[in-house]
Design a protein around this motif. Structure first.
Motif, mmCIF file in Angstrom:
data_model
loop_
_atom_site.group_PDB
_atom_site.id
_atom_site.type_symbol
_atom_site.label_atom_id
_atom_site.label_comp_id
_atom_site.label_asym_id
_atom_site.label_seq_id
_atom_site.Cartn_x
_atom_site.Cartn_y
_atom_site.Cartn_z
ATOM 1 N N GLY A 60 0.811 -1.214 0.000
ATOM 2 C CA GLY A 60 0.000 0.000 0.000
ATOM 3 C C GLY A 60 0.839 1.256 0.000
ATOM 4 N N GLN A 61 2.082 1.165 0.460
ATOM 5 C CA GLN A 61 2.996 2.305 0.456
ATOM 6 C C GLN A 61 4.067 2.162 -0.632
ATOM 7 O OE1 GLN A 61 3.911 3.929 4.555
ATOM 8 N NE2 GLN A 61 3.310 1.857 5.132
ATOM 9 N N GLU A 62 3.772 1.329 -1.629
ATOM 10 C CA GLU A 62 4.678 1.080 -2.754
ATOM 11 C C GLU A 62 6.011 0.506 -2.277
ATOM 12 O OE1 GLU A 62 4.999 4.656 -5.001
ATOM 13 O OE2 GLU A 62 2.853 4.744 -5.456
ATOM 14 N N GLY A 63 5.957 -0.234 -1.184
ATOM 15 C CA GLY A 63 7.139 -0.904 -0.666
ATOM 16 C C GLY A 63 7.078 -2.391 -0.937
ATOM 17 N N SER A 64 7.895 -3.154 -0.221
ATOM 18 C CA SER A 64 7.932 -4.596 -0.435
ATOM 19 C C SER A 64 8.349 -5.293 0.848
ATOM 20 C CB SER A 64 8.926 -4.946 -1.558
ATOM 21 O OG SER A 64 10.248 -4.576 -1.190
ATOM 22 N N VAL A 65 8.043 -6.574 0.921
ATOM 23 C CA VAL A 65 8.481 -7.412 2.033
ATOM 24 C C VAL A 65 8.863 -8.770 1.447
ATOM 25 C CG1 VAL A 65 6.117 -8.162 2.529
ATOM 26 C CG2 VAL A 65 7.880 -8.348 4.295
ATOM 27 N N ARG A 66 9.957 -9.327 1.920
ATOM 28 C CA ARG A 66 10.393 -10.627 1.413
ATOM 29 C C ARG A 66 10.906 -11.475 2.562
ATOM 30 N NH1 ARG A 66 15.070 -7.508 0.078
ATOM 31 N NH2 ARG A 66 16.995 -8.458 0.892
ATOM 32 N N ALA A 67 10.920 -12.763 2.350
ATOM 33 C CA ALA A 67 11.380 -13.717 3.359
ATOM 34 C C ALA A 67 12.508 -14.547 2.784
ATOM 35 C CB ALA A 67 10.232 -14.611 3.812
ATOM 36 N N GLU A 68 13.435 -14.949 3.637
ATOM 37 C CA GLU A 68 14.548 -15.797 3.238
ATOM 38 C C GLU A 68 15.106 -16.468 4.483
ATOM 39 O OE1 GLU A 68 17.745 -13.428 1.657
ATOM 40 O OE2 GLU A 68 17.289 -11.781 3.025
#
Length: 336
Positions: free
Chosen positions: A296-304
């Protein structure tokens, strides 16, 4: 009509100027022209009828076909326009069907999540009304009812947040925020859970600002930290850190838990999905909410999987203002 008139004119002119043989020839030419005109009209009418039948079929749910041709002409241009419109309608129909399935699945998941606390409340209420139950046990029933009600209230609150984000009615107020202050607030929010599980929580990072909505970003960070705490055994550690550059600010949440299985990665951020190592009572909402807030804030989240264990990275881009380095203990509003 033009061809027919032309044929009649040829017949008359031939009869007047050249006599009967020429008139006969002109009549034959006129007949051929009339036959060609009639054939053309019949063919055009059949093509139009075919397009009408095709539209009726699409309207009633029939298959969308590629009716385009490479020929020129008004009717072929109409074919191209009909194909474009029916293709768009087909895509919209598929999207609506997907939304209906998503809504049905969502309602089913919500009902399943609410079923447990409601059943607990009803059971404790029955025990409390039983005269054979000692008063001390009745007091415990009241505490359990309160816990179930709080659980249900939290669940409804999280679901409402997800619905607002899905409906795109949330207005994110993005402005510079102290990234270290956000880390400290998230660590403080999960400290009771960490203490109860015997898990240490630590935070550190570079003094940078983050261009984001503070309240929603704190919600995402807290959910990631909570998820990390729930997947860390007693004696383990949850760490939160931040860093940034001219393009983005990055938050990292790590823990000492078991690594994430490869088959679980595609499902980590799906709502209501619970992995095999999920904590008892987990609703599977936290990671989905964190992803929705980031996007929603043009960001991202990733997992590793990091050297210590699972690692989640939350990234927010600078937008109109570059990431501003802060002095230790500084605050973004104080930076010129």
């Amino acid at each position: 009509m033009t061809i027919l008139l032309s044929a009649m004119a040829l017949t008359i002119i031939g009869g007047l100027l050249f006599g009967a043989p020429a008139a006969l020839f002109a009549a034959l030419c006129g007949g051929v022209c009339c036959a060609l005109a009639a054939g053309f009209c019949i063919h055009r009418a059949r093509e139009i009828d075919g397009l009408s039948e095709y539209l009726a079929s699409v309207y009633t749910g029939g298959e969308i076909l590629d009716i385009r041709t490479q020929r020129e002409g008004e009717l072929n241009a109409l074919r191209d326009d009909i194909y474009k419109i029916t293709t768009i309608l087909g895509e919209q129909k598929a999207a609506l069907e997907a939304d209906k399935r998503l809504l049905a699945d969502f309602l089913g998941d919500v009902a399943h999540q609410l079923k447990t606390p409601i059943a607990a409340i009803m059971l404790q209420t029955e025990l409390w009304q039983d005269e054979a139950v000692p008063q001390t046990d009745k007091d415990q029933c009241a505490c359990r009812v309160e816990e179930a009600a709080e659980r249900m209230s939290w669940l409804v609150e999280q679901l409402l947040k997800l619905c607002r984000l899905d409906a795109a009615v949330v207005r994110f107020e993005r402005k510079p925020n102290d990234a270290q202050e956000l880390l400290a607030a998230a660590a403080q929010a999960v400290r009771p859970l960490c203490d109860a599980r015997g898990v240490a929580v630590e935070w550190s990072g570079q003094p940078v600002s983050c261009f984001c909505d503070r309240a929603w970003t704190l919600e995402a960070l807290t959910n990631l930290a909570k998820n990390a705490a729930e997947h860390t055994n007693a004696g383990g550690r949850v760490t939160l850190s931040c860093d940034g550059n001219a393009l983005y600010t990055e938050f990292v949440v790590e823990n000492d838990g078991a690594p994430i299985d490869d088959e679980e990665f595609p499902h980590l951020f799906e709502r209501f999905w619970r992995g095999k190592n999920a904590a008892p009572g987990s609703a599977g909402i936290g990671l989905a909410l964190a992803k929705a807030i980031a996007q929603g804030q043009e960001g991202s989240v990733r997992a590793e999987n990091g050297p210590r264990g699972p690692r989640f990275t939350l990234r927010f881009y600078a937008g109109d203002e570059a990431v501003t380095p802060l002095s230790p203990g500084g605050h973004p509003e104080a930076v010129s």
